[in-house]
Design a protein around this motif. Sequence first.
Motif, PDB file in Angstrom:
ATOM      1  N   ASN A 168       5.423  47.303  40.845  1.00  0.00           N
ATOM      2  CA  ASN A 168       4.426  46.848  41.809  1.00  0.00           C
ATOM      3  C   ASN A 168       5.057  46.398  43.118  1.00  0.00           C
ATOM      4  N   TYR A 169       6.303  45.931  43.073  1.00  0.00           N
ATOM      5  CA  TYR A 169       6.999  45.629  44.325  1.00  0.00           C
ATOM      6  C   TYR A 169       7.200  46.911  45.129  1.00  0.00           C
ATOM      7  N   ARG A 170       7.515  47.994  44.456  1.00  0.00           N
ATOM      8  CA  ARG A 170       7.660  49.287  45.151  1.00  0.00           C
ATOM      9  C   ARG A 170       6.346  49.737  45.771  1.00  0.00           C
ATOM     10  N   ARG A 171       5.255  49.233  45.253  1.00  0.00           N
ATOM     11  CA  ARG A 171       3.932  49.531  45.814  1.00  0.00           C
ATOM     12  C   ARG A 171       3.532  48.505  46.869  1.00  0.00           C
ATOM     13  N   GLU A 172       4.501  47.779  47.372  1.00  0.00           N
ATOM     14  CA  GLU A 172       4.341  46.832  48.479  1.00  0.00           C
ATOM     15  C   GLU A 172       3.610  45.556  48.083  1.00  0.00           C
ATOM     16  N   CYS A 173       3.733  45.161  46.822  1.00  0.00           N
ATOM     17  CA  CYS A 173       3.248  43.845  46.407  1.00  0.00           C
ATOM     18  C   CYS A 173       4.178  42.760  46.950  1.00  0.00           C
ATOM     19  N   LYS A 174       3.594  41.621  47.253  1.00  0.00           N
ATOM     20  CA  LYS A 174       4.395  40.423  47.506  1.00  0.00           C
ATOM     21  C   LYS A 174       4.729  39.820  46.139  1.00  0.00           C
ATOM     22  N   VAL A 175       6.011  39.503  45.914  1.00  0.00           N
ATOM     23  CA  VAL A 175       6.434  38.927  44.633  1.00  0.00           C
ATOM     24  C   VAL A 175       6.960  37.526  44.902  1.00  0.00           C
ATOM     25  N   THR A 176       6.385  36.550  44.224  1.00  0.00           N
ATOM     26  CA  THR A 176       6.717  35.156  44.503  1.00  0.00           C
ATOM     27  C   THR A 176       7.045  34.415  43.213  1.00  0.00           C
ATOM     28  N   PHE A 233      21.206  28.340  38.455  1.00  0.00           N
ATOM     29  CA  PHE A 233      20.709  29.568  39.069  1.00  0.00           C
ATOM     30  C   PHE A 233      21.856  30.316  39.754  1.00  0.00           C
ATOM     31  N   ALA A 234      22.686  29.582  40.505  1.00  0.00           N
ATOM     32  CA  ALA A 234      23.819  30.207  41.204  1.00  0.00           C
ATOM     33  C   ALA A 234      24.798  30.841  40.227  1.00  0.00           C
ATOM     34  N   GLN A 235      25.007  30.195  39.084  1.00  0.00           N
ATOM     35  CA  GLN A 235      25.919  30.749  38.085  1.00  0.00           C
ATOM     36  C   GLN A 235      25.354  32.022  37.457  1.00  0.00           C
ATOM     37  N   ASN A 236      24.051  32.031  37.218  1.00  0.00           N
ATOM     38  CA  ASN A 236      23.420  33.189  36.590  1.00  0.00           C
ATOM     39  C   ASN A 236      23.242  34.356  37.540  1.00  0.00           C
ATOM     40  N   PHE A 237      23.073  34.058  38.843  1.00  0.00           N
ATOM     41  CA  PHE A 237      22.784  35.107  39.815  1.00  0.00           C
ATOM     42  C   PHE A 237      23.717  34.968  41.029  1.00  0.00           C
ATOM     43  N   PRO A 238      24.979  35.327  40.857  1.00  0.00           N
ATOM     44  CA  PRO A 238      25.969  35.129  41.925  1.00  0.00           C
ATOM     45  C   PRO A 238      25.714  35.983  43.163  1.00  0.00           C
ATOM     46  N   ASP A 239      24.892  37.013  43.069  1.00  0.00           N
ATOM     47  CA  ASP A 239      24.605  37.865  44.224  1.00  0.00           C
ATOM     48  C   ASP A 239      23.468  37.331  45.081  1.00  0.00           C
ATOM     49  N   VAL A 240      22.916  36.190  44.688  1.00  0.00           N
ATOM     50  CA  VAL A 240      21.817  35.570  45.436  1.00  0.00           C
ATOM     51  C   VAL A 240      22.375  34.411  46.252  1.00  0.00           C
ATOM     52  N   ASN A 241      21.937  34.281  47.484  1.00  0.00           N
ATOM     53  CA  ASN A 241      22.347  33.179  48.351  1.00  0.00           C
ATOM     54  C   ASN A 241      21.421  31.989  48.111  1.00  0.00           C
ATOM     55  N   VAL A 242      21.843  31.073  47.258  1.00  0.00           N
ATOM     56  CA  VAL A 242      20.999  29.944  46.877  1.00  0.00           C
ATOM     57  C   VAL A 242      21.014  28.891  47.979  1.00  0.00           C
ATOM     58  N   ILE A 243      19.830  28.474  48.415  1.00  0.00           N
ATOM     59  CA  ILE A 243      19.675  27.431  49.428  1.00  0.00           C
ATOM     60  C   ILE A 243      19.016  26.237  48.728  1.00  0.00           C
ATOM     61  N   PRO A 244      19.814  25.295  48.218  1.00  0.00           N
ATOM     62  CA  PRO A 244      19.252  24.226  47.373  1.00  0.00           C
ATOM     63  C   PRO A 244      18.176  23.383  48.043  1.00  0.00           C
ATOM     64  N   HIS A 245      18.302  23.143  49.354  1.00  0.00           N
ATOM     65  CA  HIS A 245      17.394  22.215  50.012  1.00  0.00           C
ATOM     66  C   HIS A 245      16.204  22.903  50.680  1.00  0.00           C
ATOM     67  N   ALA A 246      16.108  24.217  50.535  1.00  0.00           N
ATOM     68  CA  ALA A 246      14.984  24.932  51.139  1.00  0.00           C
ATOM     69  C   ALA A 246      13.690  24.628  50.388  1.00  0.00           C
ATOM     70  N   ILE A 247      12.597  24.545  51.112  1.00  0.00           N
ATOM     71  CA  ILE A 247      11.280  24.389  50.511  1.00  0.00           C
ATOM     72  C   ILE A 247      10.749  25.753  50.081  1.00  0.00           C
ATOM     73  N   VAL A 248      10.865  26.719  50.992  1.00  0.00           N
ATOM     74  CA  VAL A 248      10.375  28.082  50.751  1.00  0.00           C
ATOM     75  C   VAL A 248      11.381  29.062  51.333  1.00  0.00           C
ATOM     76  N   THR A 249      11.597  30.184  50.664  1.00  0.00           N
ATOM     77  CA  THR A 249      12.356  31.291  51.253  1.00  0.00           C
ATOM     78  C   THR A 249      11.471  32.530  51.254  1.00  0.00           C
ATOM     79  N   SER A 250      11.678  33.387  52.235  1.00  0.00           N
ATOM     80  CA  SER A 250      10.864  34.592  52.385  1.00  0.00           C
ATOM     81  C   SER A 250      11.717  35.704  52.964  1.00  0.00           C
ATOM     82  N   ASN A 251      11.759  36.828  52.278  1.00  0.00           N
ATOM     83  CA  ASN A 251      12.555  37.957  52.748  1.00  0.00           C
ATOM     84  C   ASN A 251      12.043  39.241  52.113  1.00  0.00           C
ATOM     85  N   GLN A 252      11.575  40.162  52.936  1.00  0.00           N
ATOM     86  CA  GLN A 252      11.148  41.487  52.485  1.00  0.00           C
ATOM     87  C   GLN A 252      10.140  41.415  51.341  1.00  0.00           C
ATOM     88  N   ASN A 253       9.106  40.609  51.510  1.00  0.00           N
ATOM     89  CA  ASN A 253       8.020  40.473  50.532  1.00  0.00           C
ATOM     90  C   ASN A 253       8.448  39.817  49.222  1.00  0.00           C
TER      91      ASN A 253
END
Length: 258
Positions: free
Chosen positions: A101-109, A139-159
């Motif tokens: 569904n992401y490939r169908r341009e769904c927003k995934v949150t 989370f950072a240990q499990n997903f090292p390819d993700v840029n974790v921003i601990p103090h962010a309220i919301v992140t948004s990138n490419q849906n």
Amino acid sequence: MTVSVLYTRNHRLLSLVAIIDVFETVNRFLAEDQLPPAFEIQLVGLQEDITLPENLENIKYVSLSRASSDGGIIVIPAFKDHEMEKNIRENIAFIPWVLENYRRECKVTSCCTGSFLLGATGLLNGKEATTHMEACDAFAQNFPDVNVIPHAIVTSNQNVYTSGGATSTFHLLIHLIQETCGREYALRLAKNFAIDMDRNSKLYFEKFTPELAREDELVRQVQQVINERYRDLKNVEEALEEIPSSRRNIVRRFKVAT
């Protein structure tokens, strides 16, 4: 627009209900303005047929095998515990559906620790993400390819969207409402739920948990004294009474070590 809320195993009920409440509230605002509803809300679950709790019985339920999101919004609620490997394993069947569904341009949150299931899809790789502050290290240990921003309220990138813990969910949902329905309805929503708009950091909610110095044993001793006697200490000198070092020297070393 279809809003598909994943009825994950081991979800946090408060998170699930808050998500539904927000989208139902916007539909109510639109009805008051004599406009058609913007969102069709559905719960998407792994079982073919279930009996929903009383407070959710008015919400449409569809099994994963029959669900379609029609280019809408997919929302992953928080989990009720921090056993994330188990939570991912028990909900892994959602991942191909989310990706399709992401490939169908769904927003995934994702809301709060729901980010772990979102992280397992790979959609956050190379992107910024956040989650509950107490879960950021895991989370950072499990997903090292993700840029974790601990103090962010919301992140948004490419849906793809993530939010921090608790009320950060409301900030994420208000952000989505602003994108889909405009700022007027986002403001009305914020006032309705008493949420201050445009908050960009959750730093002041964080617990202060300093690490003990590793390289300097004297500094470590001072830290332990402070930890054990902080209610009684009146000044720095009292913390240094049994430390074989001058105040000037230990203060300098303390700054370096911490």
